[in-house]
Design a protein around this motif. Structure first.
Motif, PDB file in Angstrom:
ATOM      1  N   MET A  36       0.840  -1.202   0.000  1.00  6.11           N
ATOM      2  CA  MET A  36       0.000   0.000   0.000  1.00  6.11           C
ATOM      3  C   MET A  36       0.873   1.249   0.000  1.00  6.11           C
ATOM      4  N   LYS A  37       0.403   2.281  -0.686  1.00 13.36           N
ATOM      5  CA  LYS A  37       1.080   3.581  -0.673  1.00 13.36           C
ATOM      6  C   LYS A  37       0.394   4.466   0.367  1.00 13.36           C
ATOM      7  N   VAL A  38       1.198   5.010   1.279  1.00 11.61           N
ATOM      8  CA  VAL A  38       0.660   5.784   2.404  1.00 11.61           C
ATOM      9  C   VAL A  38       1.289   7.172   2.422  1.00 11.61           C
ATOM     10  N   ALA A  39       0.459   8.203   2.490  1.00 12.95           N
ATOM     11  CA  ALA A  39       0.932   9.579   2.670  1.00 12.95           C
ATOM     12  C   ALA A  39       0.697   9.980   4.120  1.00 12.95           C
ATOM     13  N   LEU A  40       1.767  10.319   4.813  1.00 16.22           N
ATOM     14  CA  LEU A  40       1.720  10.726   6.218  1.00 16.22           C
ATOM     15  C   LEU A  40       1.842  12.238   6.270  1.00 16.22           C
ATOM     16  N   VAL A  41       0.783  12.922   6.713  1.00 20.92           N
ATOM     17  CA  VAL A  41       0.666  14.369   6.526  1.00 20.92           C
ATOM     18  C   VAL A  41       0.696  15.113   7.855  1.00 20.92           C
ATOM     19  N   ASN A  42       1.584  16.092   7.919  1.00 21.93           N
ATOM     20  CA  ASN A  42       1.556  17.087   8.998  1.00 21.93           C
ATOM     21  C   ASN A  42       0.982  18.369   8.401  1.00 21.93           C
ATOM     22  N   PRO A  43      -0.142  18.882   8.936  1.00 19.54           N
ATOM     23  CA  PRO A  43      -0.821  20.019   8.325  1.00 19.54           C
ATOM     24  C   PRO A  43      -0.006  21.313   8.350  1.00 19.54           C
ATOM     25  N   PRO A  44      -0.430  22.309   7.583  1.00 18.60           N
ATOM     26  CA  PRO A  44       0.209  23.637   7.612  1.00 18.60           C
ATOM     27  C   PRO A  44      -0.324  24.440   8.790  1.00 18.60           C
ATOM     28  N   TRP A  45       0.270  24.258   9.940  1.00 13.51           N
ATOM     29  CA  TRP A  45      -0.273  24.808  11.184  1.00 13.51           C
ATOM     30  C   TRP A  45      -0.287  26.327  11.206  1.00 13.51           C
ATOM     31  N   ARG A  46      -1.349  26.874  11.775  1.00 12.60           N
ATOM     32  CA  ARG A  46      -1.435  28.299  12.129  1.00 12.60           C
ATOM     33  C   ARG A  46      -2.164  28.381  13.456  1.00 12.60           C
ATOM     34  N   TYR A  47      -1.897  29.458  14.199  1.00 11.72           N
ATOM     35  CA  TYR A  47      -2.345  29.495  15.583  1.00 11.72           C
ATOM     36  C   TYR A  47      -3.092  30.775  15.953  1.00 11.72           C
ATOM     37  N   ASP A  48      -3.476  31.587  14.957  1.00  8.48           N
ATOM     38  CA  ASP A  48      -4.180  32.817  15.273  1.00  8.48           C
ATOM     39  C   ASP A  48      -5.473  32.489  16.018  1.00  8.48           C
ATOM     40  N   GLY A  49      -5.696  33.188  17.129  1.00 10.20           N
ATOM     41  CA  GLY A  49      -6.900  33.002  17.922  1.00 10.20           C
ATOM     42  C   GLY A  49      -6.877  31.802  18.845  1.00 10.20           C
ATOM     43  N   SER A  50      -5.783  31.032  18.846  1.00 12.02           N
ATOM     44  CA  SER A  50      -5.718  29.804  19.638  1.00 12.02           C
ATOM     45  C   SER A  50      -5.133  30.079  21.025  1.00 12.02           C
ATOM     46  N   ILE A  51      -5.512  29.241  22.000  1.00  9.83           N
ATOM     47  CA  ILE A  51      -4.859  29.325  23.311  1.00  9.83           C
ATOM     48  C   ILE A  51      -3.533  28.581  23.317  1.00  9.83           C
ATOM     49  N   TYR A  52      -3.182  27.938  22.229  1.00 10.95           N
ATOM     50  CA  TYR A  52      -1.999  27.085  22.164  1.00 10.95           C
ATOM     51  C   TYR A  52      -0.773  27.820  22.676  1.00 10.95           C
ATOM     52  N   MET A  79      -3.792   5.423   1.195  1.00  7.14           N
ATOM     53  CA  MET A  79      -4.204   5.862   2.528  1.00  7.14           C
ATOM     54  C   MET A  79      -3.499   7.169   2.849  1.00  7.14           C
ATOM     55  N   VAL A  80      -4.261   8.142   3.353  1.00 12.79           N
ATOM     56  CA  VAL A  80      -3.708   9.406   3.830  1.00 12.79           C
ATOM     57  C   VAL A  80      -3.904   9.458   5.337  1.00 12.79           C
ATOM     58  N   VAL A  81      -2.846   9.798   6.056  1.00 18.57           N
ATOM     59  CA  VAL A  81      -2.879   9.913   7.513  1.00 18.57           C
ATOM     60  C   VAL A  81      -2.592  11.355   7.892  1.00 18.57           C
ATOM     61  N   ILE A  82      -3.473  11.942   8.704  1.00 19.88           N
ATOM     62  CA  ILE A  82      -3.320  13.334   9.143  1.00 19.88           C
ATOM     63  C   ILE A  82      -3.166  13.355  10.662  1.00 19.88           C
ATOM     64  N   THR A  83      -2.159  14.059  11.160  1.00 16.59           N
ATOM     65  CA  THR A  83      -1.989  14.196  12.605  1.00 16.59           C
ATOM     66  C   THR A  83      -2.676  15.462  13.099  1.00 16.59           C
ATOM     67  N   THR A  84      -3.235  15.401  14.317  1.00 19.23           N
ATOM     68  CA  THR A  84      -3.980  16.550  14.866  1.00 19.23           C
ATOM     69  C   THR A  84      -3.166  17.338  15.884  1.00 19.23           C
ATOM     70  N   ALA A  85      -1.861  17.103  15.933  1.00 23.13           N
ATOM     71  CA  ALA A  85      -0.980  17.885  16.812  1.00 23.13           C
ATOM     72  C   ALA A  85       0.348  18.075  16.096  1.00 23.13           C
ATOM     73  N   PRO A  86       0.998  19.209  16.281  1.00 23.71           N
ATOM     74  CA  PRO A  86       2.275  19.463  15.600  1.00 23.71           C
ATOM     75  C   PRO A  86       3.439  18.711  16.254  1.00 23.71           C
ATOM     76  N   THR A  87       3.575  17.427  15.957  1.00 20.68           N
ATOM     77  CA  THR A  87       4.601  16.497  16.410  1.00 20.68           C
ATOM     78  C   THR A  87       4.337  15.969  17.816  1.00 20.68           C
ATOM     79  N   TYR A  88       4.906  14.771  18.068  1.00 20.69           N
ATOM     80  CA  TYR A  88       4.786  14.105  19.367  1.00 20.69           C
ATOM     81  C   TYR A  88       5.194  15.017  20.524  1.00 20.69           C
ATOM     82  N   LEU A  89       6.096  15.945  20.275  1.00 23.05           N
ATOM     83  CA  LEU A  89       6.554  16.847  21.329  1.00 23.05           C
ATOM     84  C   LEU A  89       5.387  17.580  21.974  1.00 23.05           C
ATOM     85  N   PHE A  90       4.312  17.806  21.214  1.00 21.18           N
ATOM     86  CA  PHE A  90       3.205  18.617  21.720  1.00 21.18           C
ATOM     87  C   PHE A  90       1.875  17.869  21.777  1.00 21.18           C
ATOM     88  N   TRP A  91       1.916  16.552  21.823  1.00 15.06           N
ATOM     89  CA  TRP A  91       0.654  15.826  21.985  1.00 15.06           C
ATOM     90  C   TRP A  91       0.012  16.159  23.335  1.00 15.06           C
TER      91      TRP A  91
END
Length: 428
Positions: free
Chosen positions: A1-17, A69-81
């Protein structure tokens, strides 16, 4: 299987992050790519954040990869899970842009690990993976789904949650290898303040999880049990990074514990590195070795200056406040930058805190103005306030936080916006 592992183009305006907003190596995707390749699959990491890709450019690269298969992560790297942006705005935008580019769309990350049904609905993906995802993704790539623990998906119109969050073995993880393009673009040196970067930085994972259960830490559903990689594997990974020109490494470990074999292996390499740890777990001779090994930055969790405050946080700290100060002073004798992290606690007197911070600064140790902490779903703090997380957990915690505090963190120049407003923005 061909798998694309995707880290999104993060932006943080308005976030409490309040995590670091610079790009970092997507270690969870790197671990997954390695295991997928070992199982005979073709895995491609597409890190839109690190590579500076727009959503349209990211979609073009995914389309060119023609993944199954496309995989999207919902946090910017394990460092910030443990402290991810509470809102799913950016992953939602990314999922929408990539929805039709592969037969199977999968989400991984802390949101789905703690509130899988809510994440599945918000992201409109086919599958949500709960917990550490790398081994589960290999099973999905092999065509498995029904009966695989740690998955949430829709089956015949019904949302199925199979088991709970999973933990990977991790200790047998071979050294990760990163594309030269990733390393060359990684100019950020995370939590480094002693010198300006001259070469690339990187992140490395020597251990995963933490043996403590502090009330504020959102690690119950991922990266929880403490595991340590063999030092030889970690050093081999660092060897490869240094050959690519890396001069600084940050260990993303939840808690970097004393490890004489690893530290002795780092002595004399000309490498500078940073760690996050508990200062009460280090003896003076161990701190001296930490400095000789090349440590340039220590982020030390002190949290509260009173016994009552530390007990309320379940710190299980055996040192007094004065003894903690002495350990910080000892660390500063060997390490250029030492930070003592403080949390805003009702048990701590403001005047006492400010005097202690002044004493720290006089000794060259930086102690932050105590910050209010977000009660992340998946932390004991959240459960104390509201019980087990439900599908509204992130909205509930976010609304409470905005209502409780007038100030948030030093990097926020604007008042954070309500979570539903941020998530509606991406779907307008």
């Amino acid at each position: 299987m061909k798998v694309a592992l995707v880290n999104p183009p993060w932006r943080y305006d308005g976030s409490i992050y309040f995590g670091c907003r610079a790009p970092h190596l997507p270690i969870e995707l790197g671990c997954a790519a390695q295991l997928l390749a070992a199982a005979g699959h073709e895995a491609t990491i597409l890190d839109a954040h690190l590579l500076g890709l727009s959503l349209a450019e990211l979609a073009d690269r995914v389309r060119a990869a023609a993944p199954d298969m496309v995989v999207i992560t919902t946090a910017p790297t394990y460092l910030f899970w443990r402290c991810a942006p509470p809102e799913l705005r950016v992953p939602q935008e990314t999922a929408r842009a990539l929805r039709d580019l592969a037969p199977l769309l999968v989400a991984v990350g802390p949101h789905g690990s703690t509130t899988p049904r809510a994440a599945l609905k918000k992201l409109d993906v086919d599958v949500v993976v709960m917990g550490e995802s790398e081994e589960t993704l290999v099973r999905l790539a092999a065509g498995e789904r029904d009966g695989v623990p740690g998955l949430c998906y829709v089956d015949a119109g019904t949302v199925r949650v199979s088991g709970g969050p999973q933990a990977a073995c991790f200790v047998d993880m071979a050294p990760l290898a990163w594309p030269d393009e990733f390393v060359a673009r990684h100019r950020h040196h995370h939590h480094r303040f002693d010198a300006e970067p001259a070469g690339p930085g990187a992140e490395v994972e020597a251990s995963r999880g933490c043996p403590y259960s502090c009330t504020f830490c959102a690690k119950e559903n991922f990266r929880n049990g403490y595991r340590r990689r063999p030092p030889a594997s970690v050093l081999a990974e660092i060897d490869a990074l240094q050959r690519q020109g890396v001069e600084y490494v940050y260990f993303i470990d939840e808690i970097f514990l004393p490890n004489a074999e690893l530290l002795e292996g780092l002595v004399g390499r000309g490498l500078t590195f940073g760690v996050q740890t508990r200062i009460d777990l280090w003896k003076p001779d161990q701190l001296a070795l930490l400095g000789r090994a090349g440590c340039g930055s220590v982020e030390a969790g002190v949290e509260s200056l009173s016994v009552e405050g530390r007990d309320a946080l379940a710190k299980k700290c055996r040192l007094s406040t004065d003894e903690l100060a002495e350990r910080l002073y000892a660390a500063k004798r060997h390490i250029p930058f030492v930070q003592a992290n403080l949390i805003e606690m009702p048990q701590d007197d403001d005047e006492t805190v400010q005097r202690w911070r002044d004493a720290m600064r006089a000794a060259g140790v930086w102690a932050n103005d105590p910050v209010p902490l977000f009660p992340y779903p998946g932390s004991p703090d959240y459960r104390r306030l509201w019980g087990e997380p439900d599908d509204e957990a992130w909205e509930r915690a976010h609304a409470w936080y905005l209502g409780q505090f007038a100030g948030f963190s030093d990097i926020q120049e604007e008042r954070p916006r309500p979570l539903p407003e941020l998530e509606r923005e991406c779907c307008a």
